[in-house]
Design an enzyme around this catalytic site. Structure first.
Site, PDB file in Angstrom:
ATOM      1  N   HIS A  92       2.635   3.695   1.195  1.00  0.00           N
ATOM      2  CA  HIS A  92       2.102   4.057  -0.125  1.00  0.00           C
ATOM      3  C   HIS A  92       1.015   5.109   0.037  1.00  0.00           C
ATOM      4  CE1 HIS A  92      -0.841   1.201   1.428  1.00  0.00           C
ATOM      5  NE2 HIS A  92      -1.724   1.734   0.599  1.00  0.00           N
TER       6      HIS A  92
ATOM      7  N   ASP B 255      -2.882   5.990  -1.665  1.00  0.00           N
ATOM      8  CA  ASP B 255      -3.924   5.314  -2.440  1.00  0.00           C
ATOM      9  C   ASP B 255      -4.165   6.109  -3.725  1.00  0.00           C
ATOM     10  OD1 ASP B 255      -4.151   3.477  -0.405  1.00  0.00           O
ATOM     11  OD2 ASP B 255      -5.874   4.464   0.543  1.00  0.00           O
TER      12      ASP B 255
ATOM     13  N   HIS C  17       0.739   6.129   3.996  1.00  0.00           N
ATOM     14  CA  HIS C  17       0.429   5.331   5.169  1.00  0.00           C
ATOM     15  C   HIS C  17       1.012   3.933   5.022  1.00  0.00           C
ATOM     16  CE1 HIS C  17      -2.854   4.924   2.247  1.00  0.00           C
ATOM     17  NE2 HIS C  17      -3.095   3.725   2.746  1.00  0.00           N
TER      18      HIS C  17
ATOM     19  N   ARG D 291      -4.731  -8.342  13.169  1.00  0.00           N
ATOM     20  CA  ARG D 291      -5.449  -7.116  12.791  1.00  0.00           C
ATOM     21  C   ARG D 291      -6.291  -7.433  11.560  1.00  0.00           C
ATOM     22  NH1 ARG D 291      -5.232  -1.261  12.456  1.00  0.00           N
ATOM     23  NH2 ARG D 291      -5.613  -0.680  10.296  1.00  0.00           N
TER      24      ARG D 291
HETATM   25  C1  GA4 Z   1      -2.808   0.651  -2.966  1.00  0.00           C
HETATM   26  C2  GA4 Z   1      -4.294   0.920  -2.675  1.00  0.00           C
HETATM   27  C3  GA4 Z   1      -5.171  -0.332  -2.899  1.00  0.00           C
HETATM   28  O1  GA4 Z   1      -4.981  -1.260  -1.836  1.00  0.00           O
HETATM   29  C4  GA4 Z   1      -4.823  -1.013  -4.254  1.00  0.00           C
HETATM   30  C5  GA4 Z   1      -3.366  -1.459  -4.175  1.00  0.00           C
HETATM   31  C6  GA4 Z   1      -2.792  -2.245  -5.354  1.00  0.00           C
HETATM   32  C7  GA4 Z   1      -2.845  -3.756  -5.102  1.00  0.00           C
HETATM   33  O2  GA4 Z   1      -2.766  -4.202  -3.963  1.00  0.00           O
HETATM   34  O3  GA4 Z   1      -2.917  -4.489  -6.098  1.00  0.00           O
HETATM   35  C8  GA4 Z   1      -1.347  -1.718  -5.553  1.00  0.00           C
HETATM   36  C9  GA4 Z   1      -1.252  -0.439  -4.660  1.00  0.00           C
HETATM   37  C10 GA4 Z   1      -2.672  -0.122  -4.283  1.00  0.00           C
HETATM   38  C11 GA4 Z   1      -0.557   0.739  -5.378  1.00  0.00           C
HETATM   39  C12 GA4 Z   1       0.663   0.315  -6.266  1.00  0.00           C
HETATM   40  C13 GA4 Z   1       0.474  -1.053  -6.916  1.00  0.00           C
HETATM   41  C14 GA4 Z   1      -1.006  -1.399  -7.003  1.00  0.00           C
HETATM   42  C15 GA4 Z   1      -0.212  -2.674  -5.208  1.00  0.00           C
HETATM   43  C16 GA4 Z   1       0.939  -2.088  -5.951  1.00  0.00           C
HETATM   44  C17 GA4 Z   1       2.197  -2.396  -5.707  1.00  0.00           C
HETATM   45  C18 GA4 Z   1      -5.816  -2.123  -4.563  1.00  0.00           C
HETATM   46  C19 GA4 Z   1      -4.706   0.020  -5.325  1.00  0.00           C
HETATM   47  O4  GA4 Z   1      -5.586   0.408  -6.086  1.00  0.00           O
HETATM   48  O5  GA4 Z   1      -3.404   0.519  -5.371  1.00  0.00           O
END
Ligand code: GA4
Length: 325
Positions: free
Chosen positions: A201, A203, A258, A268
């Site tokens: 994904h 960020d 990443h 980890r």
């Molecule tokens: C990815 C980056 C951060 O960890 C996060 C993630 C969020 C979550 O874990 O709830 C998301 C992911 C993240 C992107 C797409 C959506 C939302 C999980 C998911 C499948 C906290 C964020 O802001 O976006």
């Protein structure tokens, strides 16, 4: 040792164990924050990789280790205890399920807001220490994020210097802190497979600051789509460009794709600060970076982007919906 339930191929994703993804890369950009050329190296790294490693960051190892050890203590609690702090909806303890749309990974985590103190509903005695350490660490992360964002603006030769950092410094900033624990998965050591700990994904925020223990697993995707393993370094920070910064720089900086692979031998633990803007902030290319060029993106507020993010799957190309064709 903490055990998650046995992974099954139906539930989890495995990726091919090819040489590229298991070879550690020595080409990760390295930025020494104490050196005068840091700002130029940061700009180059954000253009080429959307990712770089930072040394001489000024965060005492003691503060990092203490928080890490409290986090390990938390994750070693019985599942029923940890679940009292869940579900992560949006904040709290989460286990295997990531987001709301069916993503899973070999990971358990704590998702915390940075604005108010998260109210842990769990183990009475020791939580105060964890809470205090978290508070100080989150504050140190915000300061480091700002320092790096100011260097970016300087390196890009744009004014004012705090054009990016003011969004993270804003008292309404929608920043997040995450602690991920990837238990060792002994089955992998035997069958040589690669199990996804946290799927690929980008960020969505502006900038992410990641610090992990010395267990490998973190990988980034290069521009040509190949995955490279980032050698872990517990004394350094790894910085990711987020989607919002990609838009603000009109695509000059690219958010980095990443993922994390589970480890067959060692657990980890990573701690990540996601610096985000206030919900009402309009995200659009900065005029000073347009120089007569067209905007590549339709304007959106962070609230809109965040909503669409939470409606998406981890691997989706979320910025795709906002690109001008
Ligand atoms: C990815 C980056 C951060 O960890 C996060 C993630 C969020 C979550 O874990 O709830 C998301 C992911 C993240 C992107 C797409 C959506 C939302 C999980 C998911 C499948 C906290 C964020 O802001 O976006």
């Amino acid at each position: 040792m903490v055990l998650l339930s046995k992974p099954t191929t139906e539930q989890f994703t495995y990726v091919r164990n090819n040489n590229m993804s298991t070879t550690f890369s020595s080409s990760i950009p390295l930025v020494d924050l104490s050196k005068p050329d840091a700002k130029n190296l940061i700009v180059k790294a954000c253009e080429d990789f959307g990712f770089f490693k930072v040394i001489n960051h000024g965060i005492p190892m003691e503060a990092i280790s203490q928080l890490e050890s409290e986090a390990f203590k938390f994750f070693s609690l019985p599942l029923t205890e940890k679940e009292k702090a869940g579900p992560a909806n949006p904040f709290g303890y989460g286990n295997k399920k990531i987001g709301l749309n069916g993503d899973v990974g070999w990971v358990e985590y704590l998702l915390l807001t940075t604005n108010e103190e998260h109210n842990f509903k769990l183990y009475g005695r020791d939580i105060e220490k964890f809470r205090c350490l978290l508070k100080d660490y989150k504050c140190a992360m915000r300061n480091m994020a700002c320092k790096i964002l100011d260097l970016m603006a300087e390196g890009l030769k744009i004014q004012p210097k705090n054009v990016f950092s003011k969004l993270v410094m804003d008292k309404e900033s929608d920043s997040i802190f995450r602690v991920n624990h990837y238990p060792a998965c002994p089955e992998l050591a035997i069958n040589g497979k690669n199990l996804i700990g946290f799927g690929e994904h980008t960020d969505p925020q502006i900038i992410s600051l990641l610090r992990s223990n010395n267990t490998s697993g973190f990988q980034i995707s290069l521009r040509d789509g190949t995955w490279i393993s980032v050698p872990p370094d517990h004394s350094s920070f790894f910085i990711n460009v987020g989607d919002s910064l990609q838009v603000m720089t009109n695509g000059r900086f690219k958010s980095v794709r990443h993922r994390v692979l589970a480890n067959g031998i060692n657990p980890r633990l990573s701690m990540i600060y996601f610096g985000g803007p206030p919900l009402s902030e309009k995200i659009a290319p900065l005029p000073s970076l347009m120089k007569g060029k067209e905007s590549l993106y339709k304007e959106f507020t962070w609230f809109e982007y965040k909503n669409s993010t939470y409606g998406s799957r981890l691997a989706d190309n979320r910025l795709g919906n906002y690109e001008r064709i």
